[in-house]
Design an enzyme around this catalytic site. Structure first.
Site, mmCIF file in Angstrom:
data_model
loop_
_atom_site.group_PDB
_atom_site.id
_atom_site.type_symbol
_atom_site.label_atom_id
_atom_site.label_comp_id
_atom_site.label_asym_id
_atom_site.label_seq_id
_atom_site.Cartn_x
_atom_site.Cartn_y
_atom_site.Cartn_z
ATOM 1 N N ASN A 189 -40.437 16.023 -3.677
ATOM 2 C CA ASN A 189 -39.565 15.155 -4.472
ATOM 3 C C ASN A 189 -40.193 13.775 -4.667
ATOM 4 O O ASN A 189 -41.071 13.595 -5.487
ATOM 5 C CB ASN A 189 -38.196 15.076 -3.793
ATOM 6 N N CYS A 190 -39.785 12.785 -3.909
ATOM 7 C CA CYS A 190 -40.252 11.411 -4.096
ATOM 8 C C CYS A 190 -41.097 10.972 -2.900
ATOM 9 O O CYS A 190 -41.094 11.619 -1.852
ATOM 10 C CB CYS A 190 -39.060 10.474 -4.283
ATOM 11 N N MET A 398 -38.074 5.160 -1.783
ATOM 12 C CA MET A 398 -39.007 6.033 -2.500
ATOM 13 C C MET A 398 -38.424 6.291 -3.883
ATOM 14 O O MET A 398 -37.542 7.131 -4.055
ATOM 15 C CB MET A 398 -39.189 7.352 -1.751
ATOM 16 N N CYS A 400 -35.948 5.473 -6.614
ATOM 17 C CA CYS A 400 -34.717 4.732 -6.874
ATOM 18 C C CYS A 400 -34.027 4.259 -5.605
ATOM 19 O O CYS A 400 -33.803 3.078 -5.401
ATOM 20 C CB CYS A 400 -33.776 5.610 -7.687
ATOM 21 N N SER A 402 -33.990 6.502 -2.292
ATOM 22 C CA SER A 402 -34.190 7.383 -1.146
ATOM 23 C C SER A 402 -34.972 6.645 -0.060
ATOM 24 O O SER A 402 -36.133 6.298 -0.254
ATOM 25 C CB SER A 402 -34.953 8.637 -1.585
ATOM 26 N N ASN A 422 -40.118 12.782 0.551
ATOM 27 C CA ASN A 422 -38.868 13.525 0.626
ATOM 28 C C ASN A 422 -39.082 14.913 0.033
ATOM 29 O O ASN A 422 -39.771 15.060 -0.976
ATOM 30 C CB ASN A 422 -37.761 12.782 -0.141
ATOM 31 N N TYR A 559 -27.506 11.260 1.868
ATOM 32 C CA TYR A 559 -28.047 10.599 0.687
ATOM 33 C C TYR A 559 -26.915 10.332 -0.306
ATOM 34 O O TYR A 559 -26.270 11.274 -0.765
ATOM 35 C CB TYR A 559 -29.099 11.526 0.087
ATOM 36 N N GLU A 564 -26.495 11.106 -11.921
ATOM 37 C CA GLU A 564 -26.774 11.303 -13.329
ATOM 38 C C GLU A 564 -25.839 12.365 -13.902
ATOM 39 O O GLU A 564 -24.630 12.218 -13.871
ATOM 40 C CB GLU A 564 -28.249 11.642 -13.563
ATOM 41 N N GLY A 698 -29.960 4.343 -11.326
ATOM 42 C CA GLY A 698 -30.808 3.458 -10.550
ATOM 43 C C GLY A 698 -31.953 2.855 -11.321
ATOM 44 O O GLY A 698 -32.523 1.847 -10.918
#
Length: 728
Positions: A189-190, A398, A400, A402, A422, A559, A564, A698
């Site tokens: 992910n990020c 990370m 926006c 996280s 993540n 989290y 969105e 974000g």
């Protein structure tokens, strides 16, 4: 919701009387719930224009009495419902029920069908092309990505995800985020890119071996290339932490070179001024180039990389100058019309003794950050002490929102943030649990516990799938330093990058406002019992995370989801399932995570006070927003909020109107219309002569220049407000 107390009492009695569990189609065992039978019968009656709650109660009781409690499964329950309805005075309702079940089965099959997924894309179904507010679905590379994503989703639901997880996602009990990327590909992910080591030790992109830069100008050019490559190798956002401190050594190289030139060409008494003046110009040019390069980059998925730059804590003159240039360049804008730059997201660190108060050495830069925020909405701010209190140490998120917890490398004993990542998010639909509980908290917690087991299964599957990658799949991540460590060869297992709780897995949640509304009514925020209930929900999720950490080698955390399209998806599905419920499904969206009901007008100070407690448990991701009127001539008001928030919340964003019209010079908030946004000053709607900037999920976005959202601008403005919970 069930308005008749009689029906509620009956359903509770029937549900309690049947102690056997029900075997679901996907193999899970869940508690028997007579309310599901009752609700299905009511919906079938309503579809035929019949209002007969007494019959619904009688039929439900009859179905339960006919059940074989030694063998309870979904098909057998449905057969008994059909039998009771066929033998009743409303046989047409039986037909409606059967057709409804058939439609549900068809919809489930279609969601897993590749051809159907591609048909929805080709017909430009809004749920497909509008899912990501930062992707322009009209351009070829985005269309290609959406096509691949449609195939990946359908294939993953049918062939890859555990059956219970796929079923829960399709039903709307949970949301398995980013199905267009993972699990079809074992992508992460990020991340927090380890820029410092990559610049210091060099890296490789494609066939080019890149050595350590000799100037800040080359360093920022390399950072842009790293960001583009990282963004194409994962699906989430990426961040550069302490940008000012990372780049300062390369600015010193510029200064050293200019001093060498000065010794040859400049009088001794002017050498220092000459070298520093030239270095400041180099810093400005380098940071301006980085701003432009990031905004003109496209990753492989057809969008500008979701990138965040953190800065603000450096104290020497090079670090200070980098901070000032980042802010001045953002204030100036990009292009001849000075548009607001959408990326990178800027996050400014506030710290007592550094820049928070008037006597602090960097207080002047805080004033520049305030000006920038009122004019360009960024930077958001991180409160150093509060963040360390929550996470254990300081770092930017990370992407926006996280966040990584403090992590000490067991081999070196040193705390490490850069290079960690993540592995994905799974979000729980908590309002649905509240609706299904029918106001019974014991039942709420029972369903909650059952659904959390599905969330666990989904997250564990995500992590194992990420471990299927090899270093050659994403060399920039695993071999050339973006993830901190560097794999020795292509045979190295990537799990070493994730294990020992180095990586995080995120338990998302949505709709605490709606949950409390089920139990306490729509104006519960000042009711301590109601708020304590919402806190208990997040706390229990955190307890599950702590328990799972002991079972697996990854760091689980809660989290506060960047929802969105999910705020719409869950609400839309629940409205179809339960009908229009005032203040819950009737308003067409669910409130993101812990945010205050955006329909209510409160002060930023009240909002901060209300929300401050939740990140104590939702440590894996969070942000607080406040919405303001135009503040360009009142930075003191914004500073008052920043200062008030410093010891209360760790991460604070500013939402203020910054739309601009280049025809009449208006600066403020454009009005949404059915076809776009309109300048209140002159009525201009031309996207080429105005700059409309809204925050979505974000990040900033320009919906006026996104054809994908034309005709939905009022919805976009509503989404901006309810997703991240700003207030007046």
């Amino acid at each position: 919701m069930f308005k008749k107390r009689k029906a509620y009492k009956m359903l509770k009695e029937l549900s309690t009387a049947v102690t056997a569990s029900v075997t679901k189609r996907d193999g899970r065992s869940v508690s028997f719930d007579a309310g599901k039978i009752y609700r299905a019968i009511v919906l079938a009656l309503n579809s035929q224009g019949i209002e007969d709650r007494d019959f619904a109660e009688e039929a439900t009781r009859a179905v339960v009495e006919r059940l074989d409690v030694t063998r309870l499964d979904v098909p057998s329950i449905q057969r008994e419902v059909e039998n009771v309805l066929m033998a009743s005075r409303y046989p047409e309702v039986a037909r409606a029920y059967i057709e409804y079940r058939h439609d549900r089965d068809t919809a489930r099959a279609q969601a897993m069908d590749v051809n159907n997924a591609l048909d929805k894309l080709m017909s430009r179904d809004s749920t497909v092309v509008n899912e990501n507010a930062n992707k322009d679905s009209t351009v070829f590379n985005t269309q290609r990505d959406l096509t691949a994503g449609a195939v990946a989703k359908a294939y993953s639901l049918k062939h890859l995800l555990p059956e219970a997880v796929a079923n829960a996602h399709l039903k709307g009990d949970i949301h398995f985020h980013d199905l267009d990327y993972n699990p079809f590909q074992p992508m992460t992910n990020c991340c927090l890119i380890d820029i410092e080591s990559m610049l210091r030790d060099g890296f490789q992109i494609g066939n080019a071996r890149v050595e350590s830069p000799r100037s800040i100008n080359t360093a920022t050019a390399q950072i842009a290339q790293i960001i583009a490559n990282v963004a194409s190798s994962q699906y989430g956002g990426c961040s550069v932490d302490r940008t000012d401190e990372v780049l300062a050594p390369y600015a010193r190289l510029n200064y050293k070179k200019h001093m060498e030139d000065a010794r040859e060409w400049v009088a001794e008494e002017r050498r220092e001024d000459y070298a520093w003046t030239k270095t400041k110009k180099d810093i400005y040019d380098a940071m301006q180039s980085l701003e432009y390069e990031i905004n003109t980059l496209y990753s492989s998925n057809g969008q500008t990389p979701f990138v965040t730059l953190g800065f603000g804590l450096g104290l020497d003159r090079f670090e200070r100058e980098i901070q000032k240039c980042i802010l001045k360049i953002r204030i100036k804008g990009i292009g001849k019309d000075q548009h607001t730059a959408i990326f990178p997201k800027l996050v400014f660190g506030l710290r007592r003794g550094v820049n928070l108060e008037k006597n602090d050495p960097n207080y002047d830069i805080k004033q520049l950050a305030l000006e920038c925020s009122t004019k360009r909405m960024y930077p958001d701010v991180l409160s150093y002490d509060r963040l360390c209190e929550i996470e254990g140490d300081y770092k930017v998120p990370m992407g926006c929102r996280s966040f990584l917890p403090k992590w000490t490398d067991p081999e070196t004993g040193e705390a490490v943030n850069a290079g960690r990542n993540n592995l994905g998010v799974v979000t729980l639909n908590i309002p649905r649990i509240a609706i299904q509980s029918r106001g019974d908290k014991n039942r709420f917690w029972k369903i909650f516990d059952e659904r959390m087991q599905v969330v666990k299964e989904a997250l564990v599957f995500r992590a194992h799938r990420c471990e299927d990658a090899s270093p050659e799949n994403a060399p920039i991540l695993y071999r050339y330093g973006a993830f901190g460590m560097r794999a020795d060869d292509e045979e190295t297992e990537v799990k070493q990058f994730f294990n020992k709780q180095r990586s995080t897995l995120s338990i998302g949640y949505i709709g605490l406002y709606e949950v409390a509304t089920v139990f306490y009514g729509p104006n519960w925020e000042t009711n301590k019992e109601a708020k304590d209930f919402t806190i208990e929900i997040v706390k229990r999720m955190a307890e599950y995370a702590d328990q799972w950490k002991k079972e697996y080698p990854w760091w689980f955390s809660v989290y506060s989801t960047p929802s969105e399209s999910l705020t719409d998806r869950f609400c839309r599905m629940d409205r179809q399932k339960f009908g229009s419920i005032p203040d819950i499904t009737a308003k067409d969206y669910y409130t993101n995570s812990y945010h205050y009901d955006v329909r209510k007008k409160i002060t930023p100070f009240e909002k901060i006070d209300f929300e401050a407690v939740y990140p104590n448990y939702a440590k894996g991701g969070f942000i607080h927003y406040c919405e303001y009127p135009k503040l360009t001539h009142n930075t003191q008001a914004l500073e008052a909020v920043w200062d008030y928030a410093y010891d209360k919340v760790a991460y604070l964003g500013t939402n203020t109107p910054i739309d601009q019209c280049y025809e009449c010079g208006f600066n403020g908030d454009f009005a949404p219309t059915a076809d776009g946004f309109k300048c209140p000053g002159c009525g201009n709607t031309d996207p080429d002569t105005c700059d409309v900037v809204k925050r979505t999920c974000g990040y900033l976005g320009n919906p006026q220049k996104r054809p994908m959202v034309h005709g939905r601008h009022e919805e976009i403005v509503s989404r901006v407000k309810h997703m991240d919970g700003p207030t007046a």
